[in-house]
Design a protein around this motif. Sequence first.
Motif, short mmCIF file in Angstrom:
data_model
loop_
_atom_site.label_atom_id
_atom_site.label_comp_id
_atom_site.label_asym_id
_atom_site.label_seq_id
_atom_site.Cartn_x
_atom_site.Cartn_y
_atom_site.Cartn_z
N GLU A 219 0.82 -1.22 0.00
CA GLU A 219 0.00 0.00 0.00
C GLU A 219 0.85 1.27 0.00
OE1 GLU A 219 0.40 -2.14 2.43
OE2 GLU A 219 0.79 -1.08 4.31
N ASN A 220 2.19 1.10 0.15
CA ASN A 220 3.08 2.26 0.14
C ASN A 220 3.97 2.34 -1.10
OD1 ASN A 220 2.28 3.14 2.76
ND2 ASN A 220 3.48 1.45 3.62
N VAL A 221 3.84 1.35 -1.98
CA VAL A 221 4.76 1.28 -3.12
C VAL A 221 4.07 1.77 -4.39
CG1 VAL A 221 6.22 -0.22 -4.54
CG2 VAL A 221 6.00 -0.65 -2.07
N ALA A 222 4.69 2.73 -5.06
CA ALA A 222 4.12 3.29 -6.29
C ALA A 222 4.58 2.54 -7.53
CB ALA A 222 4.51 4.76 -6.42
N ALA A 223 5.88 2.27 -7.62
CA ALA A 223 6.41 1.77 -8.89
C ALA A 223 7.74 1.06 -8.71
CB ALA A 223 6.60 2.94 -9.86
N PHE A 224 8.07 0.25 -9.70
CA PHE A 224 9.39 -0.36 -9.82
C PHE A 224 9.98 0.16 -11.12
CE2 PHE A 224 11.94 -3.94 -11.69
CZ PHE A 224 12.99 -3.91 -10.78
N VAL A 225 11.28 0.53 -11.09
CA VAL A 225 11.93 1.03 -12.30
C VAL A 225 13.17 0.21 -12.61
CG1 VAL A 225 13.28 2.77 -11.03
CG2 VAL A 225 12.91 3.03 -13.50
N ALA A 226 13.38 -0.04 -13.91
CA ALA A 226 14.60 -0.74 -14.33
C ALA A 226 14.89 -0.47 -15.79
CB ALA A 226 14.43 -2.24 -14.12
N GLU A 227 16.15 -0.58 -16.14
CA GLU A 227 16.54 -0.64 -17.54
C GLU A 227 16.33 -2.09 -17.99
OE1 GLU A 227 20.79 1.38 -17.53
OE2 GLU A 227 20.19 0.75 -15.54
N PRO A 228 15.72 -2.33 -19.14
CA PRO A 228 15.57 -3.71 -19.61
C PRO A 228 16.92 -4.45 -19.64
CG PRO A 228 14.23 -2.26 -20.94
CD PRO A 228 15.04 -1.37 -20.04
N ASP A 254 0.08 -5.01 -8.00
CA ASP A 254 -0.41 -3.84 -8.72
C ASP A 254 0.57 -2.66 -8.62
OD1 ASP A 254 -2.12 -2.52 -10.36
OD2 ASP A 254 -3.52 -1.90 -8.79
N ILE A 255 1.85 -2.94 -8.90
CA ILE A 255 2.88 -1.91 -8.86
C ILE A 255 3.08 -1.40 -10.28
CG2 ILE A 255 5.33 -1.50 -8.34
CD1 ILE A 255 3.61 -2.32 -5.90
N LEU A 256 3.17 -0.11 -10.45
CA LEU A 256 3.45 0.44 -11.79
C LEU A 256 4.86 0.05 -12.21
CD1 LEU A 256 1.98 4.06 -11.41
CD2 LEU A 256 0.88 2.07 -12.48
N LEU A 257 5.02 -0.27 -13.48
CA LEU A 257 6.35 -0.62 -14.00
C LEU A 257 6.85 0.51 -14.89
CD1 LEU A 257 8.70 -2.60 -14.56
CD2 LEU A 257 7.31 -3.59 -16.39
#
Length: 455
Positions: A219-228, A254-257
Motif C-alpha cells: 500500500e506504500n509502493v508506487a512503482a518499480f523502475v529498471a533498464e531492460p 499492482d505496482i506500476l512498471l
Amino acid sequence: MEFQNRKEPSLSEIDVAHHLHPFANTKEYREQGVRVITGGDGVYVIDSSGRRYLDAFAGLWCVNVGYGRREIADAVHAQMISLAYYNTFFGTTTEPTARLAERIVKLAGPDMSHVFFTNSGSEANDTWLRMARLYWTSKGMPNRKIVISRQNSYHGSTIAGASLGGMRHMHEQGDLPIPGIVHIGQPYWYAEGGGLMPDQFGILRARELEEKILELGPENVAAFVAEPVQGTGGVIVPPETYWPEILRICRKYDILLAVDEVITGFGRTGSWFGYQHYGLRPDFCSVAKGLSSGYQPIAAVIVSGRVADAMAHEGGVFQHGFTYSGHPCAAAAALANLNILEREDLVGKIQRDLGPYFAKALHSLNDLAIVGETQAIGLLGSVQLVLDKNKRLRFSKPSDIGMIVRNFCMERDLIVRASQDRILLAPAFVITHEQIDTIIATLRAVLIEIVAALS
Ligand SMILES: *Cc1c(COP(=O)(O)O)cnc(C)c1O
C-alpha cells in the motif's frame, strides 16, 4: 614584445581554462588537456589533429543512424525558418511535436497512449516519478509513493535521476538517494551469482522485489523502475528468468512498471523497445538518446493509457514541464531520424543480420583467458575482464583495468567505453560486418597486449 611572441592558445587550452566537464576527473583533464572532436561521418569521428577513430560507442550510445545525416540537418533548418520555437504549455502545440507524439505511440504499441516531452533522459525519469505519485493519488491511494529501483542502475544525473539510479559513487556526492526511493540487488550473475546457475540467480534477484514490497507494505509502493538491459552499469543482460518473474510480482501487487529505455529505445536491442523484446507491459517508458540519434536534445516519457486517463480524470493542472518540452526543432530532428530508421529498416537489420553477426564476433573473444564472459543483445555488447577465468575471480589490481583497455583501444583509433571491469560496445546501426570485424580484431590485439604487459 612579450605579448606578440605569445602563442595563440589551443582549443584544448581554452576549454580546460573555462569549461567544467561532466563525468570527468577535473584535475586530470586540466593537466592533460582534452581531445577536440571536429567531425563525424558514418561510424567514424575525427579529432583536431586529423586522426580518425572508429566510434564503437556511437557517441554516448545515441548516434544510432550514424554521423553526417544531411536529411536531419535539413529538417531542423526548415523548422527553424518556419517556426524556431513555441512552447507546449497552457494547451498549445506545434506540428512536429504533435506528429512526433503520434509516431512514438504507434511504435510503442497498443497499451501506450501519450507522450510527455522533456530535454533529457534524466528529466524523463523525474517526470514519471511525479506522474506515478499523481496516479495513485487519483486512485485514492496517496500513500503509494515509494519507488523501488536497483543497485548499479543508471537513471540520469538530476537529483531524482541520480537517486533512482543505484550508483554508489553518485549517491556519495550529495546525500542521495532522496527519501522515497529504495534499491534492491541487480541481476548481474557473473559478479554476484556465486555458485548458482544464472536462471536460479535471475529468480532470486527478482524475488528481492517481492520481499521489498512486503517489507514496505504494498500500500506504500508506487512503482518499480529498471533498464531492460543495464547500460552504464556494464551492459548487463539479465538471466532469462528475471523479467518474467518481475512481471509476475508487479502484477500481483499492482505496482506500476517504469522501464528506462534511454539506451534500449528505438531499436538498439533489435526490437523497437526493450520491453517488446522481453514481453513487458510498462506504464512508463523513458526514452532519449536514440529518439533523435543525438542530433538534437530531446527525450520523453511514453505513458500507458490507464495513467494518461487517470491524469485526465484527476482534473487540475499537472504542475510540471520544461520550457523546451516538445521543442519543434528537436521534434523535427526526431521525426527525420525515425524516417531514416524506418526507410532503411535499420531495426529489422539488427534483428536479422547485424545483431547475430555482432554477437558471434563478440563471443569469439571468449577463448582469451582475460575474458570472463561476453554478452550481446542487438547492437549492445559487453566484455567482462577477469583475473582468473576458472575461479570467476575479478580484478582488484589494477582496479582501472577497463580504463586501461579503453585507452589502449584509443591508441589504435577505436573508441569503446569502460565500466569498471567491463568493456562496453554500442556501435551505430549503420555499421558493416567488416567494421564489426575491425572492432573485435582490435579488441583482441589490445587484450593480448595487456595480458603480456601484466604478466
Ligand atoms: C543516458 C541515460 C539516462 C540519462 O539521460 P540524460 O539525457 O543524460 O539525462 C537515463 N537513463 C539511462 C538508462 C541512460 O542511459
